[in-house]
Design a protein around this motif. Structure first.
Motif, short mmCIF file in Angstrom:
data_model
loop_
_atom_site.label_atom_id
_atom_site.label_comp_id
_atom_site.label_asym_id
_atom_site.label_seq_id
_atom_site.Cartn_x
_atom_site.Cartn_y
_atom_site.Cartn_z
N SER A 179 30.55 52.53 47.06
CA SER A 179 31.68 52.08 46.24
C SER A 179 31.33 50.87 45.39
O SER A 179 31.91 50.66 44.31
CB SER A 179 32.88 51.74 47.14
OG SER A 179 32.52 50.76 48.10
N GLY A 180 30.38 50.07 45.84
CA GLY A 180 30.00 48.87 45.09
C GLY A 180 29.20 49.16 43.84
O GLY A 180 28.95 48.26 43.03
N GLU A 181 28.76 50.42 43.64
CA GLU A 181 27.95 50.76 42.47
C GLU A 181 28.80 51.18 41.27
O GLU A 181 28.26 51.64 40.26
CB GLU A 181 26.98 51.90 42.83
CG GLU A 181 25.94 51.49 43.88
CD GLU A 181 24.89 52.56 44.09
OE1 GLU A 181 24.84 53.50 43.26
OE2 GLU A 181 24.14 52.47 45.06
N TYR A 182 30.11 51.02 41.40
CA TYR A 182 31.02 51.43 40.32
C TYR A 182 30.63 50.84 38.98
O TYR A 182 30.59 51.53 37.95
CB TYR A 182 32.44 51.01 40.71
CG TYR A 182 33.42 50.95 39.57
CD1 TYR A 182 33.85 52.11 38.95
CD2 TYR A 182 33.91 49.73 39.12
CE1 TYR A 182 34.75 52.06 37.89
CE2 TYR A 182 34.81 49.66 38.08
CZ TYR A 182 35.22 50.83 37.47
OH TYR A 182 36.12 50.77 36.44
N ASN A 183 30.29 49.55 38.97
CA ASN A 183 29.98 48.87 37.71
C ASN A 183 28.57 49.15 37.19
O ASN A 183 28.20 48.66 36.13
CB ASN A 183 30.17 47.36 37.88
CG ASN A 183 31.63 46.99 38.07
OD1 ASN A 183 32.50 47.55 37.42
ND2 ASN A 183 31.89 46.06 38.98
N GLU A 184 27.78 49.88 37.94
CA GLU A 184 26.41 50.17 37.50
C GLU A 184 26.35 51.35 36.53
O GLU A 184 25.30 51.61 35.95
CB GLU A 184 25.53 50.46 38.72
CG GLU A 184 25.37 49.25 39.64
CD GLU A 184 24.45 49.54 40.81
OE1 GLU A 184 23.75 50.58 40.75
OE2 GLU A 184 24.45 48.75 41.77
N PHE A 185 27.47 52.04 36.37
CA PHE A 185 27.50 53.20 35.46
C PHE A 185 28.13 52.80 34.13
O PHE A 185 29.12 53.36 33.69
CB PHE A 185 28.28 54.35 36.10
CG PHE A 185 27.56 55.01 37.23
CD1 PHE A 185 26.80 56.15 37.01
CD2 PHE A 185 27.62 54.49 38.51
CE1 PHE A 185 26.13 56.76 38.07
CE2 PHE A 185 26.95 55.08 39.56
CZ PHE A 185 26.20 56.23 39.33
N LYS A 238 42.20 54.09 40.62
CA LYS A 238 42.15 53.50 39.29
C LYS A 238 40.71 53.37 38.82
O LYS A 238 40.35 53.73 37.69
CB LYS A 238 42.84 52.14 39.30
CG LYS A 238 42.84 51.43 37.96
CD LYS A 238 43.56 50.09 38.07
CE LYS A 238 43.53 49.34 36.74
NZ LYS A 238 44.19 48.02 36.85
N GLU A 239 39.85 52.85 39.68
CA GLU A 239 38.45 52.68 39.33
C GLU A 239 37.76 54.03 39.17
O GLU A 239 36.91 54.21 38.29
CB GLU A 239 37.74 51.86 40.42
CG GLU A 239 38.13 50.39 40.48
CD GLU A 239 39.41 50.15 41.24
OE1 GLU A 239 40.10 51.14 41.60
OE2 GLU A 239 39.75 48.97 41.47
N ALA A 240 38.13 55.00 40.04
CA ALA A 240 37.52 56.33 39.93
C ALA A 240 37.89 56.99 38.61
O ALA A 240 37.03 57.59 37.94
CB ALA A 240 37.98 57.19 41.11
N LYS A 241 39.14 56.89 38.21
CA LYS A 241 39.57 57.48 36.94
C LYS A 241 38.90 56.80 35.76
O LYS A 241 38.53 57.44 34.77
CB LYS A 241 41.09 57.38 36.81
CG LYS A 241 41.84 58.30 37.79
CD LYS A 241 43.34 58.14 37.69
CE LYS A 241 43.85 58.64 36.36
NZ LYS A 241 45.32 58.55 36.28
N SER A 242 38.73 55.49 35.86
CA SER A 242 38.06 54.75 34.79
C SER A 242 36.61 55.23 34.64
O SER A 242 36.11 55.42 33.52
CB SER A 242 38.09 53.25 35.10
OG SER A 242 37.32 52.52 34.17
#
Length: 784
Positions: A179-185, A238-242
C-alpha cells in the motif's frame, strides 16, 4: 453521510489529560508527535533482558497512570490505545538495525500490536453506536443506512471490516504490504512499453487474450494490480481510484464502484425514483462478471487479478486461499459477509428475480455471515487469545470475555506479563464502563496482574490494582503483599500509595503484624524462634509507621518482649529492644495527651507503659553490669618496672625525668581505671536497686487475671525469674568487688518486711540466694 466514520487521521490527543511526563515518554524523542520517531539508541548498550524489563516497566507504569485518572470509559480507552501505540513504536525502533533480535522482544511487540488493535476496535464500536444514536430519529433514505442502523449484526460486521482495514494500513503485511507504493506510480503513461517495442498493438485487457506480454510489462502490471489490491485491503478506495485514473484503467475503475456500495449510502437509495436506484442490479451483473474472470484458467489470469476481483465480487474461496496471515483471513471473511448481507437486502428490496443473479448469489450461501461463525473459522488458523477477545468485544459479550481471559491465563504454562496486563486493563475498562461482569473472575484476573507486578518489583503500582478488588479481599491481599516487603523505604512508598487509593493504612499495618503472629511462633525451640523472631521484628515496624497505631505498637512490643523473656530468649529480646524507638514512651504519652487531654489513662495503657518501662530497666541494669564486668576483668594499668639503685645512680637527669614521667602517667592511669570501675559499679548497683526497691511495680500485671489470663501468668513467671537473676547478679557484683559488707546489706534488704522482697521468690530461689550471701559472710569471718 458515511456510516463508517473515517478515523484514519484521527489522533486521540492525550495532552488534554494532564499527568505530567511519564517514564514511557522518556523513551520518545521530542519530535515524536511530529515524525513518530522514537529514541531507542539509549538502550542499545544494555543487555537484551535489561531492555525488555526497562521498556516493560515503563509500559506498566504508564498504564497505571492513565488507569488512576478519573476518566470515563471512552477517554480511558483512548489513553490505553495511545499508550499501546507508543509502546509499539518504541519496540519497533529498538528492533531497527538489530542483527540478532530477541524473540521475547518480538513476542512483546506482537502482543502490544494486537492489544493496540483491541483498544482501537473498542473505539470503532463506540463510533458506530454514536452514528446509530445520531440516526435513530432520522428516516433513512438509504438501504445501507437502514441496514446499519437496524441490523446490529451487520453494523458490527461493517465496523469490524473497517477496523481491519485501518490496522492493515498501519501495519502493512500480506495483502496490504504494497500500500505504501501508491505514490511510486507517477509516470505510467505507457504500461505496455516493452510489448509495443516489438510492434504489437496492445491495450490493458490484452493480457486476457492470446497475445503474450513482454516479461517486463507483465511484472509491472502484476505489481500495479498488487498495489491497487493493497489499497483496497486498507480501505483506501479514494487512493485506488486515483491510481486507476492515472494509469487509464476504466474497467477496474468501474469495478471499484462496487466497493463504494459498502460505505456510500447514496449508492443504495430507498426511493425508486432516485437516479442511483438502478445501480443495485447493475452491481450484481458487474460482480458476476468479476467472479467469472476470477475463474479463468491460471495461464490466462494473474494471481493479483484474482485477488482484486475476488474482493470486489465478494468471492471468499480465492481470498482465503491467497491469505498468508490471520488478519487477511479475517478481512476476507468480513468483506464477503458484509458484501453478501448487503446484496441480500438489495435483492429483496429491489425484487430482483434475474435467474443469473440469483444463481450466482447461491454461491454465497456458504459464507459465514455472523461474527461468531467467522471467528470460529479464524480459530482454526490462529488460536491466539487476542482474536477471542476481539470476538467478545465485537459481539458485546463482555461478561463472557472476562471468563475467557481468566481461562486463557490459567492455560499458560508460564505467565505472560503483557497479556495479563492487557486483560487486567480490559477489566478496568469494564469497571469504568459499569458493565455487568462476574466480579469473582474479574478479581482473579486483577490478582494475576498483581503477581506480575510483584515479580517485576513494581511494588508502588500494586496498591492501585488491589483497590479495584472489593474491600475485604483487597485488604487481605494488601496485607499479604505488605508482609513480604522488607525494605523500609519501599514500605513507606507503598504505604503512601495505599493511602492515596483510600486503603485504611492503620488497619493494614495492624493486619500485617497480626498475620506475622499467626505464622510465627515464639517457643522454647531456638531454631524455630530465631526465624520467627526476625519475621516478627520486621513486621512490628509496620505498626510504627502510623501514629494512630502507637498504643497498639506499645502493646505488641510488650507481648513480643514478654514471649521472648518467658522462653529465655534474652539475647533476642535485647536485640528487639534495641530497634524500638528510644522515645516510644514519650510518643505514647504525647499522643494520649493530644487525644484525651488530662483524662486518666485506661488500665490497659497505663499497665502497658509500666511493663515496657520494666523491660527497659532490666536491660539497662544488665548492660550496666556487663559494662562494669568487662572493665573489671580487663587488665589494670601497671607501674613501670622499678630501677635498681645502682642503675638509678648511673642515670643522668634527663633519663631520671623520663622515668618519673612514666611513673606519674601509670599512677594517673591506675587512678582513672579504679575511678571508672567504681563509677560503673555504682551505676550498675543503682540500676539494680531501683528495680528491687520498686519490685511491687516491676513486671506486675494490674489488668485482672480474668481479663487476660495468658499475660497475667506469663508476667508472674518472668517477674520472679528475672528478679531472681537481678538479685543474684547484684550479689555477684558485690562479691567480685570483694565488698562483702554490701552483700550483707542486700541480705538485710531481702529480709526486710518493709520491702517485702522475700515474698517475690520461691523457697528454692531464696535458698540459692542465701547460699550466695553466705559466701560473703564466710569471707568476712575469715578476714577477721
Amino acid at each position: 453521510m458515511d456510516l463508517t466514520p473515517d478515523v484514519r487521521n484521527r489522533s486521540y490527543d492525550r495532552s488534554r489529560f494532564s499527568l505530567g511526563r511519564t517514564q514511557l515518554d522518556s523513551f520518545l524523542s521530542p519530535e515524536t508527535t511530529q515524525n513518530q520517531s522514537i529514541q531507542g539508541s539509549q538502550f542499545h548498550f544494555l543487555e537484551e533482558n535489561d531492555v525488555l524489563i526497562s521498556v516493560s516497566r515503563a509500559i506498566f507504569e504508564e498504564f497505571k497512570s492513565w488507569s488512576a485518572e478519573k476518566q470515563d470509559y471512552r477517554a480511558t480507552t483512548e489513553l490505553y490505545h495511545q499508550t499501546a501505540e507508543n509502546s509499539v513504536r518504541i519496540i519497533r525502533r529498538l528492533l531497527q538495525g538489530q542483527r540478532k533480535i530477541d524473540p521475547r522482544l518480538r513476542n512483546v511487540l506482537d502482543q502490544l500490536t494486537r492489544e493496540k488493535n483491541a483498544f482501537f476496535l473498542i473505539l470503532k464500536l463506540l463510533d458506530s453506536e454514536c452514528l446509530v444514536e445520531m440516526q435513530k430519529d432520522v428516516e433513512p433514505v438509504s438501504y445501507l443506512t437502514k441496514l446499519f442502523v437496524e441490523n446490529e449484526q451487520f453494523r458490527r460486521l461493517a465496523t469490524l471490516l473497517h477496523w481491519s482495514e485501518e490496522i492493515a494500513f498501519e501495519n502493512p503485511i500480506g495483502f496490504s504490504q504494497l500500500s505504501g507504493e501508491y505514490n511510486e506510480f507517477d509516470n505510467v503513461d505507457n504500461i505496455y512499453s516493452q510489448t509495443k517495442l516489438h510492434g504489437d498493438f496492445v491495450h490493458f485487457d490484452s493480457r486476457f487474450g492470446e497475445q503474450k506480454l513482454a516479461e517486463e510489462d507483465e511484472k509491472f502490471v502484476k505489481r500495479l494490480n498488487s498495489v491497487i489490491f493493497s489499497l483496497l485491503r486498507c480501505g483506501r478506495l479514494k487512493e485506488a481510484k486515483s491510481l486507476v485514473d492515472r494509469v487509464g484503467l476504466p474497467a477496474i475503475g468501474t469495478l471499484l464502484i462496487l466497493r463504494e456500495f459498502l460505505s456510500k449510502p447514496e449508492l443504495t437509495p430507498i426511493d425508486p425514483m432516485d437516479d442511483e436506484y438502478g445501480l443495485a442490479e447493475s452491481r450484481m451483473f458487474f460482480k458476476k462478471t468479476a467472479r467469472d474472470l476470477v475463474q479463468m484458467p491460471d495461464d490466462k489470469i494473474l494471481s493479483t487479478d484474482q485477488c482484486l476481483w475476488s474482493a470486489l465480487s465478494g468471492y471468499l474461496e480465492p481470498l482465503i486461499s491467497f491469505s498468508s496471515n490471520t488478519s487477511d483471513r479475517l478481512w476476507s471473511y468480513l468483506t464477503c459477509a458484509v458484501d453478501s448481507i448487503l446484496d441480500e437486502t438489495l435483492i429483496k428490496s429491489h425484487d430482483i428475480k434475474n435467474s443469473e443473479i440469483l444463481d450466482f448469489k447461491k454461491d454465497d450461501d456458504e459464507i459465514p455471515k455472523d461474527i461468531e461463525s467467522i471467528f470460529s473459522e479464524i480459530k482454526n488458523y490462529d488460536p491466539s487469545p487476542y482474536f477471542g477477545v476481539y470476538l467478545y468485544l465485537s459481539t458485546n459479550r463482555l461478561s463472557e470475555a472476562i471468563e475467557f481471559m481468566r481461562d486463557s491465563i490459567r492455560s499458560d504454562e508460564e505467565p505472560q506479563p503483557h497479556k495479563i496486563r492487557f486483560f487486567a486493563h480490559l477489566v478496568v475498562l469494564l469497571k469504568r464502563g459499569s458493565y455487568e461482569h462476574d466480579v469473582e473472575i474479574a478479581n482473579e484476573i486483577i490478582l494475576h496482574y498483581v503477581n506480575v507486578l510483584i515479580d517485576l518489583k513494581l511494588y508502588s503500582l500494586v496498591p492501585f490494582y488491589l483497590s479495584l478488588i472489593p474491600s475485604e479481599l483487597g485488604e487481605q491481599k494488601m496485607i499479604d503483599f505488605f508482609y513480604e516487603i522488607r525494605n523500609e523505604e519501599q514500605r513507606q512508598e507503598i504505604l503512601q500509595q495505599a493511602s492515596e487509593v483510600e486503603f485504611d493504612t492503620r488497619d493494614l499495618c495492624i493486619g500485617v503484624y497480626e498475620k506475622a503472629k499467626k505464622l510465627n511462633t515464639i517457643s522454647s525451640d531456638q531454631t524455630e524462634t530465631r526465624q520467627s523472631f526476625h519475621n516478627l521484628l520486621s513486621c512490628w515496624k509496620w505498626l510504627s509507621f502510623e501514629e494512630e497505631n502507637i498504643f497498639r505498637a506499645l502493646i505488641e512490643a510488650n507481648t513480643f518482649l514478654r514471649k521472648l523473656m518467658y522462653y529465655d530468649h534474652v539475647a533476642e529480646a535485647f536485640e528487639f529492644l534495641g530497634i524500638l524507638p528510644e522515645d516510644l514512651v514519650p510518643q505514647v504519652e504525647a499522643t494520649y495527651q493530644r487525644e484525651f487531654g488530662d483524662a486518666e489513662k485506661p488500665t490497659v495503657i497505663a499497665d502497658s507503659l509500666k511493663e515496657y518501662t520494666s523491660y527497659v530497666m532490666y536491660f539497662e541494669a544488665i548492660e550496666n553490669y556487663n559494662e562494669w564486668l568487662r572493665h573489671a576483668r580487663s587488665p589494670a594499668p601497671e607501674f613501670p618496672a622499678k630501677i635498681p639503685d645502682d642503675t638509678w645512680a648511673r642515670m643522668d637527669i634527663r633519663r631520671r625525668a623520663e622515668y618519673d614521667l612514666l611513673v606519674q602517667q601509670a599512677r594517673d592511669a591506675i587512678q582513672k581505671h579504679l575511678f571508672l570501675k567504681d563509677s560503673l559499679k555504682n551505676s550498675a548497683v543503682e540500676s539494680f536497686e531501683n528495680i528491687l526497691l520498686n519490685s511491687n511495680d516491676w513486671l506486675i500485671s494490674r489488668v485482672p487475671q480474668e481479663q487476660d489470663s495468658e499475660r497475667y501468668s506469663e508476667l508472674d513467671e518472668i517477674h520472679e525469674r528475672y528478679l531472681f537473676i537481678l538479685m543474684k547478679t547484684l550479689i555477684s557484683l558485690h562479691y567480685e568487688s570483694e565488698d562483702h559488707e554490701k552483700v550483707l546489706e542486700v541480705a538485710q534488704r531481702l529480709a526486710d518486711p518493709q520491702h517485702d522482697l522475700y515474698n517475690h521468690f520461691s523457697l528454692l530461689n531464696l535458698k540459692k540466694l542465701l547460699e550466695l550471701i553466705s559466701k560473703s559472710g564466710a569471707a568476712l569471718i575469715e578476714a577477721r
